[in-house]
Design a protein around this motif. Structure first.
Motif, PDB file in Angstrom:
ATOM      1  N   ASP A 424      36.790  38.689  47.034  1.00 24.00           N
ATOM      2  CA  ASP A 424      35.114  37.675  46.642  1.00 24.00           C
ATOM      3  C   ASP A 424      34.375  39.693  46.855  1.00 24.00           C
ATOM      4  O   ASP A 424      33.575  40.083  45.470  1.00 24.00           O
ATOM      5  N   THR A 425      34.068  40.723  48.312  1.00 24.16           N
ATOM      6  CA  THR A 425      33.420  41.543  47.837  1.00 24.16           C
ATOM      7  C   THR A 425      34.057  42.695  46.164  1.00 24.16           C
ATOM      8  O   THR A 425      33.206  43.445  46.043  1.00 24.16           O
ATOM      9  N   LEU A 426      35.185  43.097  46.625  1.00 19.73           N
ATOM     10  CA  LEU A 426      35.928  43.552  45.547  1.00 19.73           C
ATOM     11  C   LEU A 426      35.807  43.107  44.024  1.00 19.73           C
ATOM     12  O   LEU A 426      35.769  43.725  43.103  1.00 19.73           O
ATOM     13  N   GLU A 427      35.499  41.392  43.933  1.00 21.55           N
ATOM     14  CA  GLU A 427      34.820  41.070  42.553  1.00 21.55           C
ATOM     15  C   GLU A 427      33.892  41.574  41.920  1.00 21.55           C
ATOM     16  O   GLU A 427      33.160  41.733  41.398  1.00 21.55           O
ATOM     17  N   GLN A 428      32.900  41.683  43.524  1.00 20.15           N
ATOM     18  CA  GLN A 428      31.197  42.064  42.717  1.00 20.15           C
ATOM     19  C   GLN A 428      31.377  43.895  42.886  1.00 20.15           C
ATOM     20  O   GLN A 428      30.464  44.100  42.036  1.00 20.15           O
ATOM     21  N   VAL A 429      32.141  44.197  43.730  1.00 20.47           N
ATOM     22  CA  VAL A 429      32.923  45.943  43.008  1.00 20.47           C
ATOM     23  C   VAL A 429      32.891  46.318  41.921  1.00 20.47           C
ATOM     24  O   VAL A 429      32.316  46.961  41.393  1.00 20.47           O
ATOM     25  N   PHE A 430      34.188  46.161  41.241  1.00 20.36           N
ATOM     26  CA  PHE A 430      34.476  45.975  40.374  1.00 20.36           C
ATOM     27  C   PHE A 430      33.940  45.778  39.050  1.00 20.36           C
ATOM     28  O   PHE A 430      33.472  45.988  38.231  1.00 20.36           O
ATOM     29  N   GLU A 460      44.348  32.401  30.832  1.00 21.44           N
ATOM     30  CA  GLU A 460      43.900  32.208  32.083  1.00 21.44           C
ATOM     31  C   GLU A 460      42.627  33.174  32.606  1.00 21.44           C
ATOM     32  O   GLU A 460      42.406  33.716  31.921  1.00 21.44           O
ATOM     33  N   PRO A 461      41.759  32.126  32.778  1.00 20.34           N
ATOM     34  CA  PRO A 461      40.300  32.983  32.809  1.00 20.34           C
ATOM     35  C   PRO A 461      40.868  34.294  33.996  1.00 20.34           C
ATOM     36  O   PRO A 461      41.409  34.313  34.834  1.00 20.34           O
ATOM     37  N   GLN A 462      40.159  35.260  33.765  1.00 27.68           N
ATOM     38  CA  GLN A 462      40.396  37.127  33.973  1.00 27.68           C
ATOM     39  C   GLN A 462      39.322  37.622  34.176  1.00 27.68           C
ATOM     40  O   GLN A 462      38.013  37.562  33.943  1.00 27.68           O
ATOM     41  N   THR A 463      39.187  37.644  36.152  1.00 28.61           N
ATOM     42  CA  THR A 463      38.193  38.892  36.202  1.00 28.61           C
ATOM     43  C   THR A 463      38.120  40.421  36.630  1.00 28.61           C
ATOM     44  O   THR A 463      39.173  41.118  36.235  1.00 28.61           O
ATOM     45  N   PRO A 464      37.548  40.952  36.112  1.00 25.71           N
ATOM     46  CA  PRO A 464      38.463  42.671  36.204  1.00 25.71           C
ATOM     47  C   PRO A 464      38.879  43.099  37.443  1.00 25.71           C
ATOM     48  O   PRO A 464      39.621  43.803  37.316  1.00 25.71           O
ATOM     49  N   PHE A 465      38.753  42.299  38.563  1.00 26.32           N
ATOM     50  CA  PHE A 465      39.311  42.411  39.545  1.00 26.32           C
ATOM     51  C   PHE A 465      40.855  42.406  39.729  1.00 26.32           C
ATOM     52  O   PHE A 465      41.808  42.691  39.988  1.00 26.32           O
ATOM     53  N   SER A 466      41.082  41.193  38.644  1.00 23.40           N
ATOM     54  CA  SER A 466      42.921  40.697  38.621  1.00 23.40           C
ATOM     55  C   SER A 466      42.769  40.968  37.466  1.00 23.40           C
ATOM     56  O   SER A 466      44.285  41.487  38.092  1.00 23.40           O
ATOM     57  N   LEU A 467      42.222  41.746  36.742  1.00 22.08           N
ATOM     58  CA  LEU A 467      42.775  42.680  35.404  1.00 22.08           C
ATOM     59  C   LEU A 467      43.255  43.773  36.366  1.00 22.08           C
ATOM     60  O   LEU A 467      44.455  44.854  36.265  1.00 22.08           O
ATOM     61  N   ILE A 504      57.883  40.792  46.125  1.00 21.99           N
ATOM     62  CA  ILE A 504      56.063  40.752  45.229  1.00 21.99           C
ATOM     63  C   ILE A 504      56.145  38.875  45.493  1.00 21.99           C
ATOM     64  O   ILE A 504      55.347  38.518  45.633  1.00 21.99           O
ATOM     65  N   LEU A 505      56.679  38.640  44.876  1.00 19.84           N
ATOM     66  CA  LEU A 505      56.574  37.412  45.020  1.00 19.84           C
ATOM     67  C   LEU A 505      56.653  36.472  45.843  1.00 19.84           C
ATOM     68  O   LEU A 505      55.258  35.860  46.467  1.00 19.84           O
ATOM     69  N   GLN A 506      57.257  36.831  47.067  1.00 15.97           N
ATOM     70  CA  GLN A 506      56.746  36.078  48.200  1.00 15.97           C
ATOM     71  C   GLN A 506      55.734  36.293  49.258  1.00 15.97           C
ATOM     72  O   GLN A 506      54.751  35.578  49.418  1.00 15.97           O
ATOM     73  N   LYS A 507      54.877  37.603  48.862  1.00 17.51           N
ATOM     74  CA  LYS A 507      53.729  37.927  49.662  1.00 17.51           C
ATOM     75  C   LYS A 507      52.802  37.550  48.641  1.00 17.51           C
ATOM     76  O   LYS A 507      51.830  36.588  48.834  1.00 17.51           O
ATOM     77  N   ILE A 508      53.007  37.316  47.410  1.00  9.40           N
ATOM     78  CA  ILE A 508      51.832  36.379  46.268  1.00  9.40           C
ATOM     79  C   ILE A 508      51.622  34.773  46.840  1.00  9.40           C
ATOM     80  O   ILE A 508      51.183  34.590  47.007  1.00  9.40           O
ATOM     81  N   LYS A 509      53.078  34.983  47.230  1.00  7.30           N
ATOM     82  CA  LYS A 509      52.762  33.097  47.125  1.00  7.30           C
ATOM     83  C   LYS A 509      52.094  32.587  48.755  1.00  7.30           C
ATOM     84  O   LYS A 509      51.629  31.790  48.738  1.00  7.30           O
ATOM     85  N   GLY A 510      52.634  34.204  49.210  1.00  4.56           N
ATOM     86  CA  GLY A 510      51.701  33.472  50.765  1.00  4.56           C
ATOM     87  C   GLY A 510      50.741  33.814  51.317  1.00  4.56           C
ATOM     88  O   GLY A 510      49.438  33.675  51.715  1.00  4.56           O
ATOM     89  N   SER A 511      49.849  34.222  50.098  1.00  4.94           N
ATOM     90  CA  SER A 511      48.541  34.896  50.192  1.00  4.94           C
ATOM     91  C   SER A 511      47.328  33.912  48.337  1.00  4.94           C
ATOM     92  O   SER A 511      48.092  33.957  47.206  1.00  4.94           O
ATOM     93  N   THR A 512      46.531  33.275  48.911  1.00  3.11           N
ATOM     94  CA  THR A 512      46.188  32.670  48.164  1.00  3.11           C
ATOM     95  C   THR A 512      45.241  33.020  47.209  1.00  3.11           C
ATOM     96  O   THR A 512      44.898  33.107  46.632  1.00  3.11           O
ATOM     97  N   GLU A 513      44.816  33.962  48.353  1.00  5.11           N
ATOM     98  CA  GLU A 513      43.380  35.101  47.424  1.00  5.11           C
ATOM     99  C   GLU A 513      44.333  36.004  45.908  1.00  5.11           C
ATOM    100  O   GLU A 513      43.897  35.907  45.028  1.00  5.11           O
ATOM    101  N   ILE A 514      45.846  36.268  46.580  1.00  9.10           N
ATOM    102  CA  ILE A 514      46.225  36.568  45.395  1.00  9.10           C
ATOM    103  C   ILE A 514      46.902  36.011  44.120  1.00  9.10           C
ATOM    104  O   ILE A 514      47.342  36.984  42.957  1.00  9.10           O
ATOM    105  N   ASP A 516      45.569  33.002  43.380  1.00 13.74           N
ATOM    106  CA  ASP A 516      44.693  33.279  42.513  1.00 13.74           C
ATOM    107  C   ASP A 516      44.326  33.974  41.487  1.00 13.74           C
ATOM    108  O   ASP A 516      43.996  33.754  40.384  1.00 13.74           O
ATOM    109  N   LEU A 517      44.481  35.174  41.949  1.00 14.29           N
ATOM    110  CA  LEU A 517      44.017  36.673  40.804  1.00 14.29           C
ATOM    111  C   LEU A 517      44.719  36.185  40.048  1.00 14.29           C
ATOM    112  O   LEU A 517      45.054  36.711  38.655  1.00 14.29           O
ATOM    113  N   MET A 518      45.923  36.155  40.076  1.00 21.73           N
ATOM    114  CA  MET A 518      47.352  37.002  39.193  1.00 21.73           C
ATOM    115  C   MET A 518      47.789  35.234  38.113  1.00 21.73           C
ATOM    116  O   MET A 518      47.997  36.002  36.999  1.00 21.73           O
ATOM    117  N   GLY A 519      47.490  34.364  39.696  1.00 19.10           N
ATOM    118  CA  GLY A 519      47.700  33.352  38.388  1.00 19.10           C
ATOM    119  C   GLY A 519      49.065  32.956  37.459  1.00 19.10           C
ATOM    120  O   GLY A 519      50.063  33.059  38.354  1.00 19.10           O
TER     121      GLY A 519
END
Length: 655
Positions: A424-430, A460-467, A504-514, A516-519
């Motif tokens: 959330d903070t990085l989304e705001q920063v970017f 999929e909706p993209q934000t500055p941080f997800s990009l 890489i895939l396991q790290k992304i699956k293991g982090s809800t935040e990543i 959600d951002l990657m899609g």
């Protein structure tokens, strides 16, 4: 020394237990003269010093004060009469009464005790000082009287000022705990424990002391010493705040000092700053405001001014630290998280302060805090850009042994995992600060360019941080593909890409935040890529081996050509031994991927080998010839396959 203490005597002029008869007729008291008064005695009275004052033996402060009050009341009545305004002449003054009052107060000043009667006497002195200044100067006696009352009043106020200062400095609850300064390198948990009691009682004055401070301030201000009172208060509370900050471990470092600090030291200072800023803005400031409003309850404009000036100085000192940190050159990617901690502190705490300050001061401090937060946001953007630069700069030519996960992959994904805990903070920063990126930066694409990296994600909706994350992943993929080409064995190259892709895939699956951002689309594409690397590996490694088990060329005119058959078994044994020897040293650390590879290999090789062996082993003579060409049974092949990808060059089996 506290106010409102029990009186030790009924008047300033008597010792405890002395029976002094009060004068009942105050009008007669005003006209009476002392029996030993003469010209010389009068002169001596006028020249008396503090040590020589002797109060009148037939009066006490309480009765004399009644006469003073009547005199002041009569003056007030004349002032209220428009026809007699300012018509006060020396003949209206009860000289003897004023002399007696002055004697009694001056005697009290030799051994002052601040109680309610003393404060009342000082209040009367203040009123007298103001009133007698308006008398006509024809008579020399009032002029001398004015000077004496003024001198006594000044000494009395000086004593109140000192008492005010002592109460402010020495009457805080838990003062003994505040004496020792703690090392500013102490851990945050220890800091919280050490200041718990101090925080709960801040600013640390009992109700009785606050009431006494209020009475003292009221008399000093009424007596015309507003600036002195405010100065004493401001200095004492400023020192108290400085002491509180020191207890938290915070020091007012210069910009140069901060820029010269090693990161470990600066990291500790940042943690201390966060603790200090939160305590000040959520506890100390509100306590300070309540204290100022209580001490100067009769003068709200003064309390607002004193509180604003004090807290503004403290807040600017804290914000200067932020500015200095934001300007530091220590902006490597791993330092991002401490900067984000400071950013969040400013973002979350500052809004709660708005009600504490008047509009003008509040707006100024809000602007200062917003500016500091923006500086941190800009620094965070540049730090994230440094992650991109570090990926592109990793151009090592030495392949990782066994095709294992590359350190760059581990570093990048762990970094992103921790970064996304601040999603959330990085989304705001970017969102708010990306437009402030370096103008000469070529490492970051524009919004439209980033979208083109993965067309499948456009739905999929993209934000500055997800990009930004997609951009980082694209750079990492490109780097890994380059590193995969360092392997001479194409099969190992595919194992390398599988290892890193699965990590890489396991790290992304293991982090809800990543995730959600990657899609989901990105994750599905990554899984598809892994399957393709798997197919490529099997084709490059096992297709050639399976060629040895082909029926083609074995039958000529309906008969098995034994020399060709022997060569086929010989080639199979030799090729399988080489694969086993080589790929046992390859590394697949992900247990699931390792199992998938072994199962898929077994599913292809063992049935083909069992079928080939079943059809053609009969063409060998039993005994030595069979053992020479039929080296493996299907069970041996399965055991050997289960030894692949262990990173172990020594086989567990014996051929």
């Amino acid at each position: 020394m506290e106010l409102n203490q029990p009186k030790k005597s009924d008047s300033f002029g008597r010792k405890e237990g002395t029976d002094t008869k009060p004068t009942s007729n105050m009008e007669a008291l005003g006209e009476k003269t002392r029996e030993d008064d003469g010209a010389e005695g009068k002169k001596n009275d006028e020249e008396q010093t503090q040590s020589e004052v002797v109060p009148h033996p037939h009066c006490d402060l309480e009765n004399v004060s009644d006469g003073i009050d009547k005199f002041l009341s009569s003056l007030s009545a004349k002032k209220d009469d428009d026809d007699k305004e300012n018509d006060v002449v020396p003949g209206d003054i009860p000289h003897e009464l004023l002399q007696q009052f002055s004697d009694l107060v001056e005697a009290k000043l030799s051994k002052p005790e601040v109680d309610s009667s003393f404060l009342a006497a000082v209040s009367r002195l203040s009123k007298l000082k103001k009133c007698v200044r308006e008398l006509k100067p024809e008579d020399s006696h009032p002029s001398i009287l004015i000077n004496r009352i003024g001198g006594i009043h000044e000494r009395a106020i000086s004593f109140l000022e000192e008492e005010f200062r002592l109460l402010l400095e020495d009457s805080r609850i838990g003062e003994s705990d505040a004496k020792g300064k703690q090392d500013h390198h102490i851990q945050q948990t220890e800091l919280s424990e050490s200041i718990g009691d101090h925080e709960a009682d801040f600013p640390g004055y009992s109700d009785d002391v606050v009431s006494s401070l209020n009475n003292l301030a009221k008399e000093m201000i009424f007596g015309g010493y507003e600036s002195e009172c405010c100065q004493v208060y401001a200095v004492a509370r400023s020192n108290a705040f400085e002491e509180s900050l020191q207890k938290l471990g915070f020091e007012n470092h210069s910009i140069d000092d901060i820029h010269k600090m090693q990161w470990e030291a600066l990291e500790r200072e940042i943690a201390i700053w966060i603790e200090a800023f939160k305590k000040c803005t959520t506890v100390y400031f509100s306590g300070e405001k309540a204290l100022a409003e209580s001490v100067f309850s009769n003068h709200p404009s003064l309390s607002d001014s004193l509180f604003s000036n004090l807290t503004r100085g403290v807040l600017i000192q804290l914000l200067n630290f932020v500015e200095a940190v934001a300007m530091t050159k220590q902006r490597s990617a791993e330092k991002l998280f401490k900067f984000l901690d400071m950013y969040e502190t400013l973002r979350d705490v500052v809004p709660a302060m708005e009600g504490l300050f008047e509009n003008e001061c509040g707006n100024e401090l809000k602007n200062e805090a917003t500016t500091a937060r923006c500086r941190l946001g800009e620094a965070a953007i540049l730090m994230f850009t440094d992650l991109e630069n570090s990926i592109k700069a990793d151009t090592g030519k030495t392949p990782v042994p066994g095709g294992a996960v590359h350190p760059l992959t581990r570093y990048t994904m762990n970094y992103l995992k921790y970064a996304c805990e601040y999603k959330d903070t990085l989304e705001q920063v970017f969102r708010e600060h990306s437009r402030l990126e370096r103008a000469d930066s070529t490492s970051r694409p524009s919004h439209d360019e980033t979208q083109s990296f993965d067309d499948q994600n456009k739905s999929e909706p993209q934000t500055p941080f997800s990009l930004q994350l997609i951009r980082v992943m694209e750079l990492l993929d490109s780097n890994l593909e380059t590193k995969a080409k360092l392997y001479k064995d194409v099969g190992l190259s595919n194992i390398f890409m599988m290892n890193n892709g699965r990590y890489i895939l396991q790290k992304i699956k293991g982090s809800t935040e990543i995730h959600d951002l990657m899609g989901d689309t990105w994750s599905r594409k990554r899984s598809s890529d892994l399957r393709q690397y798997h197919k490529n590996y099997q084709r490059e490694t096992w297709s050639k081996l399976l060629g040895c088990l082909s029926n083609e060329g074995l039958n000529v005119n309906g008969k098995v050509v034994r020399p060709v058959l022997k060569e086929r078994f010989k080639s199979f044994n030799q090729m399988f031994d080489e694969i086993h020897k080589t790929q046992s040293t390859w590394v697949v650390s992900d247990e699931q991927l390792q199992s998938e590879l072994r199962v898929s290999i077994s599913a292809v090789v063992i049935p083909a080998y069992r079928s080939f062996l079943g059809r053609f082993s009969q063409y060998f003579h039993t005994g030595r010839q069979t053992e020479k060409y039929v080296k493996y049974q299907p069970e041996d092949i399965e055991t050997s396959i289960d030894e692949l990808f262990d990173g172990n060059p020594t086989p567990r089996r014996r051929p």
